[in-house]
Design a protein around this motif. Structure first.
Motif: not given
Length: 183
Positions: A24, A28-29, A32-33, A36
């Motif tokens: 996860r 996210d990295t 770039e966030s 979801t």
């Protein structure tokens, strides 16, 4: 001499909580966030392929889950590729190809065909691996009936599983419903 980066496949149930947290964090990295909780959920419940560095850091990941797609009155069991990402500092080093090769072996052995939704950044990888952009319409079987999804058209790619014929090349692919992005 440095230990080689290992590729591993595992079903979601085989992964430890720390593995899932590491994957996860990679998502996210890499996104770039913009990844979801629904995106995360879509990639669970199937087979994961991932590359780890000798220190255990996740460098690349993808998963294949089962979905149903209707085409011209037939229901296809589809290996749907999700959550493909490579750590940004490791792009263009073959890691995405290694992950996709492992996922394609799963698709060839277990599904009628493969499908995925490609980002602009991922298109080059999928085309190089002989995935074919779907030229027809994309629809979803929603709780309110079949709904066309024009915003998804152009991003869907299909791959023959073990030499089976692909649907099409046009018409409507009707995907099963799920929360969040249907593709």
């Amino acid at each position: 001499m440095t230990e080689p980066e290992s590729l591993r496949t595992a079903h979601t149930f085989e992964l430890l909580p720390a593995d899932l947290a590491g994957i996860r964090a990679l998502m996210d990295t890499a996104f770039e966030s913009g990844f979801t909780d629904e995106d995360w959920d879509h990639g669970l419940g199937g087979v994961h392929a991932f590359v780890r560095a000798p220190d255990g850091a996740f460098l690349a990941h993808g998963s294949v889950i089962q979905r149903r797609v209707l085409y011209e009155g037939r229901s296809y069991r589809v290996g749907y590729v999700e959550s493909v990402a490579v750590r940004p500092d490791r792009h263009r080093q073959g890691l995405g190809g290694r992950v996709m090769a492992a996922l394609e072996r799963v698709i060839d052995g277990a599904y009628d065909l493969g499908a995925l939704s490609a980002s602009d950044a991922g298109e080059r990888l999928y085309r190089a691996r002989r995935w074919h952009q779907w030229q027809g319409t994309i629809e979803a079987l929603t709780p309110d009936g079949v709904v066309r999804l024009p915003e998804e058209e152009g991003s869907a790619y299909l791959r023959s599983a073990a030499g089976r014929p692909l649907p099409g090349p046009s018409g409507a692919l009707i995907f099963d419903w799920r929360e969040g992005d249907v593709l």
